[in-house]
Design a protein around this motif. Structure first.
Motif, PDB file in Angstrom:
ATOM      1  N   ALA A 387       0.729  -1.217  -0.056  1.00 53.27           N
ATOM      2  CA  ALA A 387       0.084   0.205   0.047  1.00 53.27           C
ATOM      3  C   ALA A 387       0.889   1.208   0.048  1.00 53.27           C
ATOM      4  O   ALA A 387       0.554   2.279  -0.594  1.00 53.27           O
ATOM      5  CB  ALA A 387      -0.875   0.072   1.285  1.00 53.27           C
ATOM      6  N   GLU A 388       1.827   1.364   0.844  1.00 54.68           N
ATOM      7  CA  GLU A 388       3.072   2.232   0.673  1.00 54.68           C
ATOM      8  C   GLU A 388       3.504   2.645  -0.433  1.00 54.68           C
ATOM      9  O   GLU A 388       3.604   3.837  -0.961  1.00 54.68           O
ATOM     10  CB  GLU A 388       3.994   2.245   1.903  1.00 54.68           C
ATOM     11  CG  GLU A 388       4.700   3.382   2.109  1.00 54.68           C
ATOM     12  CD  GLU A 388       5.715   3.177   2.993  1.00 54.68           C
ATOM     13  OE1 GLU A 388       6.909   3.670   3.280  1.00 54.68           O
ATOM     14  OE2 GLU A 388       5.676   2.435   4.096  1.00 54.68           O
ATOM     15  N   PHE A 389       3.936   1.231  -1.185  1.00 55.67           N
ATOM     16  CA  PHE A 389       4.550   1.338  -2.583  1.00 55.67           C
ATOM     17  C   PHE A 389       3.556   2.038  -3.427  1.00 55.67           C
ATOM     18  O   PHE A 389       4.091   3.118  -4.248  1.00 55.67           O
ATOM     19  CB  PHE A 389       4.993  -0.122  -2.909  1.00 55.67           C
ATOM     20  CG  PHE A 389       5.552  -0.075  -4.427  1.00 55.67           C
ATOM     21  CD1 PHE A 389       6.617   0.357  -4.489  1.00 55.67           C
ATOM     22  CD2 PHE A 389       4.652  -0.632  -5.494  1.00 55.67           C
ATOM     23  CE1 PHE A 389       7.145   0.257  -5.828  1.00 55.67           C
ATOM     24  CE2 PHE A 389       5.019  -0.568  -6.555  1.00 55.67           C
ATOM     25  CZ  PHE A 389       6.478  -0.049  -7.057  1.00 55.67           C
ATOM     26  N   PHE A 390       2.298   1.737  -3.564  1.00 52.97           N
ATOM     27  CA  PHE A 390       1.344   2.269  -4.458  1.00 52.97           C
ATOM     28  C   PHE A 390       1.288   3.813  -4.221  1.00 52.97           C
ATOM     29  O   PHE A 390       1.200   4.508  -5.317  1.00 52.97           O
ATOM     30  CB  PHE A 390       0.118   1.519  -4.276  1.00 52.97           C
ATOM     31  CG  PHE A 390      -0.053   0.110  -4.552  1.00 52.97           C
ATOM     32  CD1 PHE A 390       0.842  -0.305  -5.925  1.00 52.97           C
ATOM     33  CD2 PHE A 390      -0.539  -0.932  -3.974  1.00 52.97           C
ATOM     34  CE1 PHE A 390       0.810  -1.334  -6.300  1.00 52.97           C
ATOM     35  CE2 PHE A 390      -0.665  -2.287  -4.437  1.00 52.97           C
ATOM     36  CZ  PHE A 390       0.181  -2.471  -5.623  1.00 52.97           C
ATOM     37  N   GLY A 394       2.626   5.959  -7.399  1.00 49.07           N
ATOM     38  CA  GLY A 394       1.420   6.138  -8.305  1.00 49.07           C
ATOM     39  C   GLY A 394       0.999   4.877  -8.907  1.00 49.07           C
ATOM     40  O   GLY A 394       0.007   5.180  -9.759  1.00 49.07           O
ATOM     41  N   ILE A 395       1.594   3.845  -8.822  1.00 50.54           N
ATOM     42  CA  ILE A 395       1.465   2.422  -9.516  1.00 50.54           C
ATOM     43  C   ILE A 395       0.231   2.005  -8.985  1.00 50.54           C
ATOM     44  O   ILE A 395       0.001   2.301  -7.636  1.00 50.54           O
ATOM     45  CB  ILE A 395       2.528   1.666  -9.252  1.00 50.54           C
ATOM     46  CG1 ILE A 395       3.829   2.167 -10.279  1.00 50.54           C
ATOM     47  CG2 ILE A 395       2.155   0.307  -9.849  1.00 50.54           C
ATOM     48  CD1 ILE A 395       4.987   1.528 -10.159  1.00 50.54           C
ATOM     49  N   GLY A 443       6.283  12.306 -12.644  1.00 50.41           N
ATOM     50  CA  GLY A 443       5.330  11.456 -13.561  1.00 50.41           C
ATOM     51  C   GLY A 443       5.859  10.979 -14.646  1.00 50.41           C
ATOM     52  O   GLY A 443       5.305  10.010 -15.314  1.00 50.41           O
ATOM     53  N   GLU A 444       7.067  11.607 -15.188  1.00 51.78           N
ATOM     54  CA  GLU A 444       7.770  11.053 -16.494  1.00 51.78           C
ATOM     55  C   GLU A 444       8.013   9.799 -16.608  1.00 51.78           C
ATOM     56  O   GLU A 444       7.730   8.864 -17.325  1.00 51.78           O
ATOM     57  CB  GLU A 444       8.785  12.080 -16.784  1.00 51.78           C
ATOM     58  CG  GLU A 444       9.552  11.859 -18.285  1.00 51.78           C
ATOM     59  CD  GLU A 444      10.835  12.418 -18.272  1.00 51.78           C
ATOM     60  OE1 GLU A 444      11.596  11.998 -19.263  1.00 51.78           O
ATOM     61  OE2 GLU A 444      10.848  13.621 -17.589  1.00 51.78           O
ATOM     62  N   ARG A 445       8.637   9.354 -15.259  1.00 54.06           N
ATOM     63  CA  ARG A 445       9.124   7.952 -15.142  1.00 54.06           C
ATOM     64  C   ARG A 445       7.890   6.997 -15.329  1.00 54.06           C
ATOM     65  O   ARG A 445       7.943   5.775 -15.889  1.00 54.06           O
ATOM     66  CB  ARG A 445      10.183   7.553 -14.315  1.00 54.06           C
ATOM     67  CG  ARG A 445      11.532   8.186 -14.205  1.00 54.06           C
ATOM     68  CD  ARG A 445      12.203   7.515 -15.358  1.00 54.06           C
ATOM     69  NE  ARG A 445      13.638   7.884 -15.758  1.00 54.06           N
ATOM     70  CZ  ARG A 445      14.233   7.433 -16.594  1.00 54.06           C
ATOM     71  NH1 ARG A 445      13.870   6.674 -17.593  1.00 54.06           N
ATOM     72  NH2 ARG A 445      15.318   7.844 -16.917  1.00 54.06           N
ATOM     73  N   LEU A 446       6.893   7.319 -14.390  1.00 52.20           N
ATOM     74  CA  LEU A 446       5.684   6.514 -14.231  1.00 52.20           C
ATOM     75  C   LEU A 446       5.108   6.232 -15.610  1.00 52.20           C
ATOM     76  O   LEU A 446       4.636   5.049 -15.941  1.00 52.20           O
ATOM     77  CB  LEU A 446       4.895   7.315 -13.207  1.00 52.20           C
ATOM     78  CG  LEU A 446       3.597   6.481 -13.106  1.00 52.20           C
ATOM     79  CD1 LEU A 446       3.608   5.105 -12.718  1.00 52.20           C
ATOM     80  CD2 LEU A 446       2.380   7.085 -11.942  1.00 52.20           C
ATOM     81  N   ALA A 447       5.168   7.385 -16.230  1.00 54.79           N
ATOM     82  CA  ALA A 447       4.308   7.256 -17.697  1.00 54.79           C
ATOM     83  C   ALA A 447       5.119   6.141 -18.445  1.00 54.79           C
ATOM     84  O   ALA A 447       4.728   5.422 -19.480  1.00 54.79           O
ATOM     85  CB  ALA A 447       4.090   8.538 -18.430  1.00 54.79           C
ATOM     86  N   ARG A 448       6.268   6.340 -18.553  1.00 58.70           N
ATOM     87  CA  ARG A 448       7.396   5.824 -19.337  1.00 58.70           C
ATOM     88  C   ARG A 448       7.179   4.114 -18.956  1.00 58.70           C
ATOM     89  O   ARG A 448       7.222   3.278 -19.768  1.00 58.70           O
ATOM     90  CB  ARG A 448       8.814   6.103 -19.088  1.00 58.70           C
ATOM     91  CG  ARG A 448       9.958   5.261 -20.020  1.00 58.70           C
ATOM     92  CD  ARG A 448      11.173   5.989 -19.843  1.00 58.70           C
ATOM     93  NE  ARG A 448      12.316   5.254 -20.065  1.00 58.70           N
ATOM     94  CZ  ARG A 448      12.925   5.180 -21.274  1.00 58.70           C
ATOM     95  NH1 ARG A 448      12.556   5.842 -22.036  1.00 58.70           N
ATOM     96  NH2 ARG A 448      14.108   4.332 -21.412  1.00 58.70           N
ATOM     97  N   TRP A 449       7.249   3.958 -17.716  1.00 65.45           N
ATOM     98  CA  TRP A 449       7.083   2.543 -17.165  1.00 65.45           C
ATOM     99  C   TRP A 449       5.746   2.351 -17.672  1.00 65.45           C
ATOM    100  O   TRP A 449       5.569   0.748 -17.888  1.00 65.45           O
ATOM    101  CB  TRP A 449       7.338   2.506 -15.694  1.00 65.45           C
ATOM    102  CG  TRP A 449       7.123   1.253 -14.997  1.00 65.45           C
ATOM    103  CD1 TRP A 449       7.976   0.497 -14.611  1.00 65.45           C
ATOM    104  CD2 TRP A 449       5.768   0.707 -14.081  1.00 65.45           C
ATOM    105  NE1 TRP A 449       7.567  -0.812 -13.733  1.00 65.45           N
ATOM    106  CE2 TRP A 449       6.246  -0.347 -13.581  1.00 65.45           C
ATOM    107  CE3 TRP A 449       4.305   1.446 -14.210  1.00 65.45           C
ATOM    108  CZ2 TRP A 449       5.271  -1.151 -13.022  1.00 65.45           C
ATOM    109  CZ3 TRP A 449       3.527   0.485 -13.671  1.00 65.45           C
ATOM    110  CH2 TRP A 449       3.993  -0.700 -13.007  1.00 65.45           C
TER     111      TRP A 449
END
Length: 1018
Positions: A387-390, A394-395, A443-449
Motif C-alpha cells: 500500500a505504501e509502495f502504491f 502512483g502505481i 510523473g515522467e518515469r511513471l508514464a514511461r514505465w
C-alpha cells in the motif's frame, strides 16, 4: 584418495538449456576440475516432461546412464548388467532460483582455489562435486549416488562412514535443529514421483505394502509405487549420520542468501571464503569487512558496505552501495544510473532474456526483506508494505495484476513490475531504479514505465537465457583476468598466472590474454618484468599445444625470430616484443609449431633475464696494479665449495624477484685446492687457450689459438671450445668485442702482445662443487692481474655473474661466493634490481672448524648431470609462480638462516637436520634430481650420518655427508661396498679452507715462484 566415477549426470528441468550445462561439465573435465581420472561419461540430462519430481528425474537419469554404458559395452539393447560395477553420481539441479539465473548449482561462491590446475569460478556444483568425490563417497562400493544441488553442504575431511561389507541403500544425514527441520523439510507435490517419499520410503522399516501403495495419490503414482515395492523392498535401508557436517538449504530469502555468501563456512569445509574472489578492484580499501565481491571488475571508487554482495558486475565509480544489497549481472552502462542512487537492502539483477528470436536485457529490483509468494495484503515490496509502495509511486494494482487474478494470488512473484520492451525507446537500469526514489522521478518515469511492456518474475523465468548468462560470466571472468595479469606482473606479485592461462586456452580466450601479456612486456620499462611476461606467453603457447608437439626445452635458433632477438639484445624491448608477437602469429597452426614458438619465447625471456642480471656490473670495481713482466705467470688456485643450504635461491630470476640466502663452505678436496688458472703475457698478438688435464703440472688436454675477433664470436655458446675463456677476455675488457679494430691491433696497442691462459680442475665434469663458476673467478682474477689491474673479491663475485650471463649458461652466485670467499659464510641478495650479493662470514666456536673437518666426507656417486639441464625447468616453474615453487623458495631462505645459526652454535645434529631438509627442498625445486643409485646410497648411509645432500643442483656428482662419528671414511667405504647397484663410487676427505684463494705472480717457469704470493686486492 578420491572416488572414481563411471558416469556423472546433471539433471535439469524441461527447457532448461541442457546444451549449456553439458558445456559446463565438459569445461570442468578440460580444466581438471573433475580430478586426475574424470568420469568416462559426463551427461547433462533434461527431464522428459515438466514437474517430473526428484524420483522420476533419478530413474530417467539412470536409464540414460544405462543406455550410454550399454552402447560403450558394445550392446545393441539397454542392459542392466552394465550397472553392476558402475559408479554413478546423479546431481539434481532442481527448481529455479530467485538469485541466480543459472540455478542453485551454478551459484558462484566467493572462493579462490590457488592450487587448482586451471583458474575458474567456483560454483556450488563444484563444491558438491569436491565433497562427494573426495569426502563422502571415498571407499564406497559400486552403485548410484544421488545428490541435490539446492544446498551448501559442509562435510569433514574424514566423515567416518564405514563401507565394509555394505549392501543396500544408505541415506546420509547431518544434525539439525527442530526449527530448521520444520522450515526446511521435504514436501510432496501432486502427481510427482519423489525420491524420498516414494523410492526411499518403500525400503523403510515399519512400512507395509498396502500403506505404501495407498499413500500414492492418483492411480498412476499408486501403480508406480507398486512396481517400486516389488523391486526395492528387499534392499536394507540404513542411515549414516555425520556429526560435524552441516546442510544449509538455499532458500528464496535474500537475507539468507546474502548471509551465506558473506559468512565464512564452518571449519569442516574444504572451501575458504574470501572478500574478493576472481575480481579486479581498483580501490580494495573501500570494501568493508563482511562484504563479498565475486567475478567483478570494479573501476574507480566503489564503496561496498558490510553485509552486501556483488557478483558478475562491471561497474565504474564513484558508487556507494549500502548494507544488505545483492547486485548481479550489471555492466558498465549501468554505472551512471547507479550514481547517487540510495542502495540499501535491495536486490538488483540484470538478466539475459530470449523472447523467441529476440535477445534483450531486463533488470529486476526487489527488497532484501520481500517474500515472493505471500499475498500483497500481507507482504512487502522494496521492504515496504504494498500500500505504501502504491502511494509513493502512483502505481496501481491494475498495473501489476489482471482484474481476474484472485487476491491470494496477487504477490511479488506474479506482479508485472519489470519493463522488457518499449515501443519507442531503449530501456535501461533507470527504468526500475526510479522505483527507489519516485519523488525525484516525478510523473515522467511513471508514464514511461506504464508504456513499456512489462513482465513478472514468474513470466520471466521460462525466458531466461542461461547460455547467454554463462557466456557473459565467462567473458567478464577473462576481462578481470586480463587486469589480474597486469596487476600481478607490474606489482611483482607471487601469484601464478599458469592456471589462468590454462583456462583461457580451454575457453578460447587465449588471444585476449596474449594481447595483455604483449602490452605489459612492451610497456613495463623493466627487463625483469618483461622477461616474466614473455615466460608467461611461452606458458600460454605451451598450453595451446595441449601436451603435444614435443618437449618445451629445446633449441631456439630459428632465423625467423632472429630480428626480434636482436632488438631485445640492443635494448629495444618494446620493438622486440611487438616483433615477437607478429612472428608468433605464423606459428599457431599446429602443436609442433606452438611448442617451437614457446621455446623461442623462452629464448627471448633469457635475453631479458641476462640484461636484468648484468645490472650487477655496477658493483664491479677494477683498479690499477703493476703490470707483470712479459712471460711471467699469474696463478690462482681455488678451493671447491659445499652448499650447506639455500641453493637455488641464488638463481636468477629467483634471487632478484624473491631474494636469496645460501650457506657455503670453501673446502679443500683430498688436501688441495682443486681448481685453478694461470695467465701470462706473450709477445705474439694472439690468445692461447689451454686446458690442462687436472693439475698445473698435467699434460695439455685441449689447446686453442685465437688470432682474429671472428674466433671469439662463439663465446656465448657454452659448448663451443674455449667459450668460458673467450667470455672472460671480453668481460674483463681486455678484448673489445664486437669492434672495428682487429684483435691483433687491440692486443698490441694495450699490452704489447697477447695472452696465454692455462686452466685445470681435478674435479669431474658435473661434480656439483661449483667448478665452472669458481674456474671463471680464477680466470678473471688472473686475467685482471696479468693485465695490470686488480679487482676485489666482491667485484669478482659480480663479474662472474656478468660473465655467466654473457656465456648464456645462467646460474646464480653461490658457487663463486663459496669458492672465492674463504671459510664458512652466508651470501644474501635482496628482492630487487640491480642485483647485489652481500657476504657475511659465519663465526663458529673455537675448534669447531676441525670438528667439521672430522665429520664431513665427500662421496663421488659416479653420476654426472649438468645444472643447465635442471635450470630451465626451475626457471620455468618460478616464472609460472607455481605455489610449490614459491613456498619452496621461502623455505630455502629460512633454512639457510637456520643453518647459519646452527653453525654459530656448533650444533652438528641441527646442521644435519638442515642438510636433510635442504635435500628435500632441492628435490621439490628440481624433481628427478635423485638418481636411483644415489637414493640407494643415501638410504645405506642414513643410520650413520646426521644429514646428507647432493652438492649443487643434484642429479649426480658428489654427495656430502655429516657423519655421527669422526673420521669415518673407511667405515663408510665398507658400508657402500656391500650395497648393491651403486656403480663406481669413491670417498674423499674434505676440510674447510680458511685461507681462501690467492693471486700469485710467478716467474717464467710456473713451477718456480719468482715473486712472493699476492693476496687479491680488497
Amino acid at each position: 584418495m578420491a572416488a572414481e566415477w563411471s558416469v556423472l549426470l546433471l539433471t535439469c528441468q524441461r527447457g532448461g538449456c541442457v546444451s549449456a550445462f553439458q558445456r559446463e561439465l565438459e569445461a570442468r573435465r578440460l580444466r581438471g576440475g573433475l580430478g586426475p581420472r574424470p568420469p568416462a561419461l559426463l551427461l547433462a540430462v533434461e527431464d522428459p516432461w515438466a514437474r517430473l519430481g526428484s524420483g522420476g528425474a533419478t530413474l530417467n537419469a539412470l536409464l540414460v546412464a544405462a543406455e550410454h554404458l550399454s552402447a560403450r559395452a558394445g550392446c545393441t539393447v539397454v542392459t542392466s548388467d552394465v550397472l553392476r560395477e558402475a559408479r554413478i553420481l546423479i546431481l539434481h539441479m532442481g527448481r529455479d532460483f530467485s538469485f541466480d539465473d543459472c540455478g542453485r548449482a551454478f551459484t558462484c561462491l566467493p572462493v579462490e582455489e590457488p592450487g587448482a590446475p586451471a583458474e575458474a569460478l567456483v560454483c556450488n556444483l563444484d563444491s558438491l562435486l569436491g565433497t562427494m568425490t573426495h569426502r563422502l563417497c571415498v571407499g564406497s562400493p559400486p552403485g548410484v549416488w544421488v545428490c541435490s544441488t539446492d544446498m551448501l553442504l559442509t562435510v569433514p575431511s574424514a566423515p567416518g562412514i564405514d563401507w565394509d561389507g555394505f549392501q543396500g541403500v544408505r541415506v546420509i544425514a547431518v544434525p539439525g535443529s527442530q526449527a530448521y527441520a520444520r522450515n526446511h523439510g521435504v514436501y510432496l507435490a501432486d502427481e510427482q514421483l519423489s525420491l524420498f517419499f516414494d523410492i526411499v520410503l518403500c525400503m523403510a522399516g515399519g512400512m507395509t505394502k498396502e500403506d505404501f501403495v495407498k499413500g500414492g495419490g492418483d492411480a498412476s503414482v499408486r501403480s508406480a509405487r507398486s512396481v517400486l515395492w516389488t523391486a526395492l523392498r528387499a534392499f536394507p535401508l540404513s542411515m549414516a549420520c555425520i556429526p560435524n557436517a552441516s546442510y544449509d538449504y538455499m532458500t528464496t530469502s535474500a537475507s539468507d542468501h546474502i548471509r551465506s555468501l558473506t559468512l565464512l563456512p564452518g571449519s569442516a569445509s574444504h572451501l575458504r571464503f574470501c572478500k574478493t574472489a576472481h575480481s579486479h578492484v581498483d580501490q580494495p580499501c573501500l570494501l568493508e569487512d563482511g562484504s563479498s565481491v565475486t567475478n567483478c571488475l570494479l573501476e574507480g571508487a566503489v564503496r561496498l558496505a558490510a553485509g552486501s554482495v556483488i557478483q558478475h558486475c562491471h561497474l565504474q565509480g564513484p558508487l556507494e552501495i549500502g548494507p544488505g544489497c545483492l547486485l548481479s549481472g550489471l555492466t558498465t552502462g549501468s554505472s551512471l544510473a547507479l550514481q547517487g542512487c540510495p542502495l540499501r537492502d535491495i536486490v538488483l539483477q540484470g538478466h539475459h532474456i530470449q523472447l523467441r528470436d529476440l535477445l534483450c536485457r531486463v533488470f529486476t529490483l526487489t527488497g532484501r526483506l520481500d517474500d515472493w509468494q505471500s499475498p500483497a495484503e500481507e507482504a512487502t515490496y522494496l521492504n515496504m508494505p504494498w500500500a505504501e509502495f502504491f502511494h509513493r509511486t502512483g502505481i496501481r494494482e491494475g498495473d501489476l495484476w489482471d482484474a481476474e487474478t484472485p487476491r491470494r494470488s496477487r504477490c511479488l512473484l506474479s506482479a508485472r513490475l519489470f519493463p522488457v520492451l518499449h515501443a519507442c525507446e531503449a530501456l535501461g537500469l533507470e527504468d526500475v531504479l526510479w522505483l527507489l526514489d519516485p519523488v525525484a522521478a516525478a510523473g515522467e518515469r511513471l508514464a514511461r514505465w506504464r508504456a513499456a511492456w512489462r513482465m513478472s518474475w514468474q513470466e520471466l523465468l521460462p525466458c531466461l537465457d542461461k547460455a547467454a548468462e554463462l557466456a557473459a560470466r565467462r567473458a567478464l571472468f577473462f576481462l578481470q583476468g586480463q587486469h589480474k595479469v597486469r596487476r600481478v606482473l607490474l606489482g611483482c606479485q607471487d601469484s601464478s598466472l599458469l592456471p589462468l592461462a590454462r583456462s583461457a586456452v580451454h575457453e578460447g580466450y587465449h588471444e585476449a590474454v596474449l594481447g595483455m601479456l604483449d602490452e605489459v612486456a612492451s610497456t613495463a620499462g623493466d627487463a625483469g618484468i618483461a622477461a616474466r611476461a614473455l615466460a608467461c606467453i611461452a606458458d600460454v603457447l605451451g598450453c595451446m599445444a595441449r601436451g603435444e608437439g614435443g618437449l618445451r626445452s629445446g633449441p631456439a635458433a630459428n632465423r625467423e625470430w632472429a630480428s626480434a632477438f636482436r632488438r631485445l639484445e640492443s635494448g629495444d624491448i618494446a620493438g622486440g616484443v611487438w616483433e615477437l608477437a607478429a612472428e608468433r602469429q605464423k606459428w599457431m597452426s599446429s602443436a609442433a609449431l606452438l611448442v617451437r614458438a614457446a621455446r623461442h619465447y623462452e629464448g627471448a625471456e633469457q635475453i631479458l633475464l641476462r640484461q636484468a642480471v648484468m645490472s650487477s656490473c655496477q658493483f664491479v670495481t677494477v683498479g690499477q696494479a703493476e703490470l707483470p713482466p712479459l712471460g711471467h705467470w699469474v696463478q690462482v688456485a681455488c678451493p671447491a665449495r659445499l652448499d650447506l643450504s639455500g641453493g637455488w635461491s641464488d638463481t636468477p630470476p629467483i634471487t632478484y624477484e624473491h631474494g636469496g640466502a645460501v650457506v657455503d663452505v670453501a673446502v679443500l678436496v683430498d688436501g688441495c685446492r682443486p681448481i685453478g688458472a694461470r695467465v701470462r703475457r706473450i709477445g705474439e698478438p694472439e690468445l692461447r687457450l689451454v686446458s690442462l688435464g687436472g693439475t698445473p703440472q698435467s699434460e695439455v688436454a685441449v689447446e686453442l689459438v685465437c688470432r682474429e675477433l671472428e674466433h671469439l664470436r662463439d663465446y656465448c655458446q657454452p659448448h663451443a671450445p674455449g667459450a668460458l675463456l673467450k667470455a672472460a677476455f671480453i668481460c674483463t675488457q681486455i678484448v673489445q668485442f664486437p669492434s672495428q679494430k682487429p684483435l691483433r691491433a687491440q692486443l698490441m696497442e694495450s699490452f704489447g702482445g697477447g695472452f696465454e691462459v692455462h686452466t685445470w680442475s681435478k674435479l669431474p665434469h658435473g661434480s656439483g662443487l661449483g667448478t665452472s663458476s669458481i674456474l671463471a673467478g680464477a680466470v678473471m682474477a688472473s686475467l685482471y692481474r696479468a693485465a695490470g689491474k686488480a679487482a676485489s673479491t666482491e667485484s669478482l663475485i659480480h663479474a662472474v655473474l656478468h660473465l655467466e650471463q654473457r656465456l648464456t649458461t645462467g646460474g646464480g652466485w653461490q658457487d663463486q661466493v663459496g669458492g672465492l670467499v674463504p671459510g664458512i659464510k652466508i651470501g644474501r641478495s635482496k628482492a630487487q634490481l640491480p642485483l647485489r650479493v652481500e657476504v657475511e662470514k659465519i663465526p663458529v666456536p673455537n675448534g669447531f672448524t676441525q670438528t667439521l673437518n672430522n665429520h664431513l666426507l665427500l662421496v663421488y656417486t659416479g653420476k654426472t648431470r649438468l645444472a643447465r639441464n635442471l635450470l630451465q625447468d626451475v626457471v620455468r616453474n618460478w616464472y609460472a609462480r607455481l605455489p610449490s615453487a614459491v613456498q619452496n623458495a621461502d623455505a630455502l631462505v629460512s633454512n639457510a638462516e637456520e643453518c647459519a645459526q646452527a653453525l654459530r652454535q656448533g650444533n652438528l645434529p641441527l646442521i644435519g637436520k638442515c642438510l636433510d631438509r635442504y635435500w628435500q627442498q632441492k628435490k621439490c625445486m628440481a624433481p628427478g634430481c635423485e638418481p636411483l643409485a644415489v637414493g640407494r646410497m643415501m638410504e645405506a648411509l642414513r643410520p650413520y650420518v646426521y644429514g646428507q645432500c647432493l652438492a649443487g643442483a643434484g642429479g649426480g656428482g658428489f654427495l656430502y655427508v655429516l657423519t655421527k662419528g669422526p673420521r669415518q671414511k673407511e667405515a663408510l667405504h665398507q658400508i657402500l661396498a656391500k650395497t648393491e647397484g651403486l656403480g663406481n663410487f669413491s670417498i674423499h676427505s674434505i676440510e674447510v679452507d680458511t685461507g681462501g684463494f690467492a693471486v700469485e705472480v710467478m716467474g717464467c717457469d710456473p713451477k718456480d715462484g719468482a715473486h712472493p704470493r699476492e693476496d687479491v686486492a680488497v
